[in-house]
Design an enzyme around this catalytic site. Structure first.
Site, PDB file in Angstrom:
ATOM      1  N   SER A   1       0.828  -1.216   0.000  1.00 26.95           N
ATOM      2  CA  SER A   1       0.000   0.000   0.000  1.00 26.95           C
ATOM      3  C   SER A   1       0.857   1.259   0.000  1.00 26.95           C
ATOM      4  CB  SER A   1      -0.908   0.035   1.243  1.00 26.95           C
ATOM      5  OG  SER A   1      -1.901  -0.947   1.167  1.00 26.95           O
TER       6      SER A   1
ATOM      7  N   GLU B   1       4.061  -0.798  14.826  1.00 34.82           N
ATOM      8  CA  GLU B   1       4.608   0.491  14.416  1.00 34.82           C
ATOM      9  C   GLU B   1       5.593   1.046  15.439  1.00 34.82           C
ATOM     10  OE1 GLU B   1       1.392  -0.308  14.570  1.00 34.82           O
ATOM     11  OE2 GLU B   1       0.726  -0.324  12.475  1.00 34.82           O
TER      12      GLU B   1
END
Lengths: 612, 612
Positions: free
Chosen positions: B336, B357
């Protein structure tokens, strides 16, 4: 049993078919991630989850959290199967204006959804909060959370696994859909169920591993899960896109709808469309715990210096007696944020979440979803650990009360790692947020009291050091208001402060008065919404407005003031922002405010330079 | 051996004494959390960690990360013991202007410290990044991370434990100081070392459990640790405040210095002051991998529509051939964000961090500390998961290149959970940050190239959908600049856009022209720093400035423009901000921009209303 097996399989097929149908109609979405969980939810809703579909907000109901939020088509297909929505609504998936959004959100039209998901790793912390709330209410309800395998890489999941075991919640069942495939290829552990069972066991959970398409095994697992004396993880080996050979266990099909032709073939393979409607079991009835009569104790009041963080803790402790709906979560800093004051008087409503801020906020979202008035607190610097959770809480339409203590360089010697310097920027940008920053103890108590009934996300910024008393105990602090503390007919400058800098503004005004400059001083205790009318009048009256804040120059009080001025008409005048622009080190609060140029001396110097 | 044992114990006593001395001199700090680790670091620095004290930045050196950053007094005492700082400097702990800050920070005066710590749970992700960088360099160096027990509740630690096992780093040793006491009382697991060894083993680590005050056992554990074929966790049972009966294993002594009298007694009990200076072993020499000659490939260029996220990936792929120092980290969304383009051409420099993350950003900080030019990317919405890591990276003086894709409501159907709407506010507020938001492919390529050499934290905001080409391939995009795309002598309004809204501004200008209103259009591709002079001139020339952004109205481009105008003098004119103020749902990008009031029609309507 064979009849049940047939029913479950038929329902699962319907859920898979409907997931395909609505995503194909939308032209986007996640059918394959829905299909892997179809049997898991079919058995759950048909025979294990207890809920009154006509009274979805009843506290007696079991809760379901779709942590793998991208499998929204499945959730909506389930809602159709229980008669909550109809087929026409289902087929509005992802259309503008439809409540059937790309990821689940608790919009008013869908009261069967409690919280928004779609940012992975949040469902289990939220489910934990619900489980804690249910236990607090002494309700027999349970919480079921459907996890995706990719999200097991998120640390927040392990925070929740740790905290659930610590808190001994025996009413929480997590179902892990181990479908082997992530967004861009295989997951780290693919179908190694034992990796997850071993880990969860090491964290104190009971575990079960099953074939996630074997409905009898699923039924048996759920039956066993509810008997366990601890939280349970059911690891279910599944296939992404199960039931349609075109996509089943195939890479390259994450987040992609089938074309109408492909859908037709897949639906045929799954046995065609069905219109099964099931009625989940009704919840056990339970009598809510009767609340004790509210205490008549007076609110805490101060007539001398106190740290606003201490006043925050005192206010919570006072509210504990007045409102039985108030609960408090701590990130193992309760002796710094003074939430320990609450824990002393209401230990059963105080949740120690240890140093795991993401889980703390997630659990808070879960608690508020069950009607609790939930506060959480940690250092403002460490609330930044949970920004994504707070962002998602806004999508969840959650009512969260947050307190960030130890704001700004004014914390002093501990240095920049402990200083909240970006918190106003972060919290202002949240949808529907309220941002408050009181300058004294009495203002803090009143604002904390007000926060109890504020919708959305409210944030109270608190100072580490004691600040002098400015207001009487009965002063009112409306949201969106301000206080003008010094003002005359010949004001030549308006000084705008909040929290610790308000005191610097007051000192600066005194020093300026000696030099013949009369200054207006405004306490912007409500940073969002802000008192635009007062600020505009101040700029118009004085032509010079100086905003002083113990925060980065971007996104904080200064930007809030400029925004308010711009929003209310043509700009005319000078606006100066004094804020923290360098990287601080250690020092005393006074040294660091001087270094940052946000103390009284710096204000005076700047005002005189501007007026020269 | 007995002599070594004596030396280690003497050195440990010195480290404990010095930790007491400097914190007592400061009047604040964490002596007891330092004392629990004194033996662990004494043995490490005397006999296991290999470093050239006179060349601390050498890539041949082992690295040490003090994850429990509040034990800073111990780290400084170690620096004294290896001759890096002297006693006088040590005693400036926590004083204003001293590099010896309350928590470790890599200020220029202390090149022996690579990264800032003090927000718990960050040291292991950072250490993992260092270990990955060392392996990439084929260096024999190792990474040692000292963990506190309270921080084991942070999910980010488990993200790093997972990722370290996955990446097979055999050059990473984590030492867990299990001192039983957290900030406000006992930790969740107190001295249960087996809880942590069982968990780490379930995550694929080798583990050892020892008495953390038994120097021979510590030596043996470290010797074994470096021979393991996987990451190693050494769980060391210790006592907070070890060696001084007043504070040893006592509650209520977290973060408190001893009084001068208490210190005197404790120091006497520890055998008094010492002035041992040790020389750590020199590192093994190694020959850095020779970089291949830079590719002469042309930069990617576009003359038609392309998504800026795709141009970002193309630029990385191009830079892979030109610069061997560039590495890229992915949060399992590389298809993406298009970082997969880089992975195709430089797989050995591409690190798959899966959906974690915080660990991704921590590892990036570790990689850049070893000189790598590190990019990471995920959806802008999910970068908010790691805000505290990015905040701390600024304290670390780290050079991070971040890309957040799928900005704004313009992502469309996926809905608000996937929309970055607060990212500009968050990144603008970071110290020393650069915030970029290109509107076309060629601008993106140039800005990504520029980011390679930008100091501090730079953030590129990228759009999901393809946007038309606006600029030639050779156009330059200086940081802090802007582009004026339409301008005349009779401009009546200035439209300021960036990224996707620039195209709406251009369409609006065309529509306004038809109605006889000439509009200036400014591309604010550099949001921070921003082109204040051009903006001021635009407001002065036209009297009306409309800033349009696909972001919350707080903290983003609109606030950046207002800040620039305020910073450059008196305000005169009307500034209108068009931004996202409601809670979006699903829809097409066009429907959602119209709903938010940030499309061409909304701009036209607002301009005409303002000019009426």
């Amino acid at each position: 049993m064979e009849e049940r097996i047939h029913t479950w399989n038929e329902l699962a097929a319907q859920l898979a078919v409907d997931s395909i149908r609505c995503s194909t109609a939308a032209g986007s979405g996640h059918p394959t991630s829905s299909m892997s969980s179809a049997h898991l939810l079919a058995v759950l809703y048909a025979d294990h989850l207890r809920t009154d579909v006509s009274d979805p907000k009843s506290l007696a109901n079991d809760r379901f959290v779709m942590s793998k939020g991208h499998a929204a088509p499945l959730l909506y297909s389930v809602l159709k199967s229980i008669g909550a929505i109809d087929d026409e609504e289902l087929l509005t998936l992802r259309r503008f204006g439809s409540p059937i959004q790309g990821h689940p959100a608790p919009v008013p039209e869908l009261p069967w959804i409690d919280v928004a998901t779609g940012s992975l790793g949040q469902g289990l912390p939220i489910g934990l909060g619900m489980a804690l709330g249910i236990k607090l209410d002494r309700s027999p309800a349970r919480v079921w959370v459907l996890l995706g395998d990719s999200e097991m890489a998120e640390g927040s999941v392990w925070e929740a696994i740790e905290a659930a075991a610590f808190h001994g919640v025996d009413n929480l069942v997590a179902i892990l859909d181990l479908n082997r495939l992530g967004q861009r290829g295989p997951t780290m552990h693919e179908w190694q169920a034992d990796v997850f069972t071993a880990r969860a066991q090491a964290f104190g959970w009971h575990t079960l591993a099953i074939d996630g398409h074997d409905v009898a095994a699923i039924d048996e697992a759920y039956s066993a899960a509810v008997l366990a004396d601890r939280p349970v993880l059911v690891v279910a080996r599944t296939e992404k896109g199960h039931g349609a050979s075109l996509v089943q266990n195939k890479e390259g099909w994450h987040g992609k709808p089938l074309s109408p032709e492909q859908a037709e073939q897949a639906i045929a393979e799954l046995g065609g469309e069905r219109s099964i409607v099931i009625t989940p079991s009704k919840p056990e009835s339970f009598a809510p715990v009767e609340a004790p009569p509210p205490s008549k104790d007076e609110a805490p009041a101060y007539d001398g210096p106190v740290a606003t963080r201490k006043a925050f803790g005192d206010a919570l402790s006072w509210l504990a007696g007045r409102r039985s709906d108030v609960v408090v979560l701590d990130g193992e800093v309760g002796n710094s944020t003074y939430t320990e004051e609450f824990s002393k008087v209401a230990p059963e409503r105080f949740f120690q979440m240890y140093i795991a801020e993401q889980c703390m906020i997630g659990a808070q979202v879960g608690l508020q979803a069950l009607g609790k008035t939930a506060f959480s607190a940690t250092f403002g610097a460490f609330l930044t650990r949970a920004v994504d959770f707070v962002r998602m809480a806004a999508v969840s339409r959650a009512n969260l009360r947050l307190c960030g203590t130890h704001a700004g360089v004014s914390i002093g010697e501990d240095g920049p790692s402990q200083m909240a310097l970006e918190d106003l920027a972060t919290t202002r940008a949240l949808h529907g947020s309220t941002v408050l920053y009181p300058a004294d103890g009495n203002a803090t108590v009143r604002l904390v009291e007000t926060m109890c009934d504020l919708p959305g996300i409210s944030y109270l910024r608190a100072t580490r050091e004691a600040t002098p008393s400015l207001y009487g105990a009965n002063e009112e602090f409306p949201i969106g208001g301000s206080k003008t503390l010094a003002s005359g007919s010949d004001d030549r400058v308006s000084l705008v402060g909040a929290g610790v800098t308000l005191h610097e503004c007051l000192r600066a005004a005194e020093a300026l008065a000696v030099k013949g400059v009369v200054a207006r001083v405004i306490d912007c205790y409500s940073i969002k919404p802000i008192d635009a009318a007062t600020l505009r009048r101040a700029l118009e009256d004085t032509g010079l407005l100086v905003v002083v804040e113990d925060h980065r120059i971007e996104g904080g009080a200064g930007d809030a003031v400029l925004e308010a001025l711009a929003a209310t008409g043509k700009l005319t005048g000078r606006v100066v922002k004094l804020a923290v622009t360098g990287m601080p080190g250690s020092g005393t609060p006074e040294e660091l405010r001087a270094w940052a140029g946000i103390d009284a001396d710096a204000i005076v110097a700047r005002v005189l330079a501007e007026l020269a």
